[in-house]
Design an enzyme around this catalytic site. Sequence first.
Site, mmCIF file in Angstrom:
data_model
loop_
_atom_site.group_PDB
_atom_site.id
_atom_site.type_symbol
_atom_site.label_atom_id
_atom_site.label_comp_id
_atom_site.label_asym_id
_atom_site.label_seq_id
_atom_site.Cartn_x
_atom_site.Cartn_y
_atom_site.Cartn_z
ATOM 1 N NE ARG A 38 -4.096 -1.807 1.967
ATOM 2 C CZ ARG A 38 -4.886 -2.413 2.728
ATOM 3 N NH1 ARG A 38 -4.790 -1.828 4.079
ATOM 4 N NH2 ARG A 38 -6.100 -2.946 2.424
ATOM 5 C CE LYS A 168 -24.416 -14.030 6.261
ATOM 6 N NZ LYS A 168 -24.012 -13.424 7.737
ATOM 7 N N GLY A 325 -11.147 -8.516 -1.422
ATOM 8 C CA GLY A 325 -9.889 -8.950 -0.539
ATOM 9 C C GLY A 325 -9.635 -10.373 -1.093
ATOM 10 N N GLY A 348 -14.245 -3.132 0.476
ATOM 11 C CA GLY A 348 -15.795 -2.577 0.899
ATOM 12 C C GLY A 348 -16.092 -1.422 0.050
HETATM 13 P P1 AMP Z 1 -16.957 -13.083 1.702
HETATM 14 O O1 AMP Z 1 -16.399 -12.737 2.873
HETATM 15 O O2 AMP Z 1 -18.568 -12.948 1.493
HETATM 16 O O3 AMP Z 1 -16.455 -12.629 0.467
HETATM 17 O O4 AMP Z 1 -16.936 -14.568 1.606
HETATM 18 C C1 AMP Z 1 -15.659 -15.435 1.686
HETATM 19 C C2 AMP Z 1 -15.596 -16.726 2.503
HETATM 20 O O5 AMP Z 1 -16.641 -17.528 1.876
HETATM 21 C C3 AMP Z 1 -14.348 -17.270 2.398
HETATM 22 O O6 AMP Z 1 -13.833 -17.398 3.538
HETATM 23 C C4 AMP Z 1 -15.019 -18.595 1.965
HETATM 24 O O7 AMP Z 1 -14.476 -19.891 2.460
HETATM 25 C C5 AMP Z 1 -16.352 -18.709 2.192
HETATM 26 N N1 AMP Z 1 -17.179 -19.618 1.364
HETATM 27 C C6 AMP Z 1 -17.196 -19.751 -0.143
HETATM 28 N N2 AMP Z 1 -17.952 -20.739 -0.474
HETATM 29 C C7 AMP Z 1 -18.309 -21.332 0.658
HETATM 30 C C8 AMP Z 1 -19.103 -22.452 0.574
HETATM 31 N N3 AMP Z 1 -19.711 -23.083 -0.440
HETATM 32 N N4 AMP Z 1 -19.799 -22.738 1.925
HETATM 33 C C9 AMP Z 1 -19.074 -22.173 3.142
HETATM 34 N N5 AMP Z 1 -18.280 -21.064 2.838
HETATM 35 C C10 AMP Z 1 -17.857 -20.746 1.741
#
Ligand code: AMP
Length: 368
Positions: A38, A168, A325, A348
Site C-alpha cells: 500500500r 452469504k 480482498g 468494501g
Molecule cells: P465473503 O467474505 O462473503 O467474500 O466470503 C468469503 C468466504 O466465503 C471465504 O472464507 C470462503 O471460505 C467462504 N465460502 C465460499 N464458498 C463457501 C461455501 N460453499 N460454503 C461455506 N463457505 C464458503
Amino acid sequence: MNYAKKSVKDVDVAGKKVLLRCDFNVPTKDGVITSDKRIVAALPTIKYLLDNGAAVIACSHMGKPIATYDAYVKKQTEKGTDPAKITEEAWKGETKNNPDLAKALASMAELYVSDAFGTVHRAHASTAGVADYLPAVCGFLIEKEIGIMGKALADPERPFVAILGGAKVSDKLNVISNLLEKVDTLIIGGGMAYTFLAAKGYGVGTSLLDSEKLDYCKEMMAKAEEKGVKLLLPIDTVVAKNFPDPIDGPIDVETVSSSEIPDDMMGLDIGEKTRELFAEAAKSAKTVVWNGPMGVFENPTLAKGTIAVAQALADSEAITIVGGGDSAAACEQLGFADKITHISTGGGASLEFLEGKELPGVAALLDK
Ligand code: AMP
C-alpha cells in the site's frame, strides 16, 4: 454519480502545501510491516507532487478508528471523566466527520488530494469532511479505480459479465440487484449460490443457506428473466460430509449435480463442469467484474473453482476487474495480477461501487 473527477494533473500544485490522504493501513506483525504494497502504491502520486513543486503532508488511518476510540475511552475513564462527556467528546472526531477536525486538517494545507480508495465509502473527517474547506482532487490510485470501474458500470464494453461469490447472499443484496440492471450475464458461485439453488426448488443438503433470503433470490431470478440477463448458477457441486476442520485440513470430497446434493452433504466448491461453464462465459466477455471466491478456497481441495475463475480472467482478452480482498489475493497468489486489467485496492469500497452507491470520499472531490 459523477466519476469524472479532477486529479492532481488538473490543478496547479507548484509551491502548494498538499494534504494527501493515503491508505498506509499496512499489515504488521510484532510491530514489523509484513507488506509494504500500500505504501509503494502511493508513491506515484507522492512523486508527482514532489516533482511538481508541492510540499506533501501524507496522512493515513492505521487499524480501525474504533481502536483509537476505545483507547481514548479507557484513558478518560481511568482519569475519572464523566462518562457522558467521554462519549460526547470521543465521537466528535474522524469517524463522525467532525467539522472541527476537518477544518483543523484543512488548515495545514492549500490543496487536498485523496488517494485512499479503500476508505472512500466512509464519510470521515479525513476522507470527505476536509474537502469542505479545501479544493479537493484525486491522486493516481483513485483516478484509476474510478476511471476503470466507473466506465465498466456506466458504459461497459459488452458482453458484460459479473461473477459473484463469497459466503452469504445477505452481504450482496444490493450488488446483485444493481448488477442485474447493467450486465448481460450474472454468474453466482460460492456459498451464496445454495440459497439460489434452494429458491429454484433444489435440495441443498447441509450447505450454507440464507433461509430468509429465499424470496429475495426468487425475485432476483425473475428480475434477470425480465431484463434478459443470463443468470448462471453452479450445475455441479463439490460436496463433503462436514466443513473442513481445520479449514485447510485434508477433506474427502465428491462431485454431484447441483440438483442432487445429498441431504447429509454440504456444497463447498463449484464442480468441474461449472468451472468450464463459468470460464467460458468469462472468456467470451468484453468486460468482466469478479467479486468473491467460488468455494472454501482456503482449503487446497476446495480452491479449484476460485483458481479456475482467476485463470479464466487471466486468459480473457476482456477488460477484467477484480474487487474484494479474497478474489484479489487469489489473483496475486496465483501470479495472475499482471494479467488482470484492474485489481481494486478497496474491498468494501469496490463492493459499494458495484452496489451503485454514492461514495462520499469520491463525491467530495471536484468535478472535471
Ligand atoms: P465473503 O467474505 O462473503 O467474500 O466470503 C468469503 C468466504 O466465503 C471465504 O472464507 C470462503 O471460505 C467462504 N465460502 C465460499 N464458498 C463457501 C461455501 N460453499 N460454503 C461455506 N463457505 C464458503
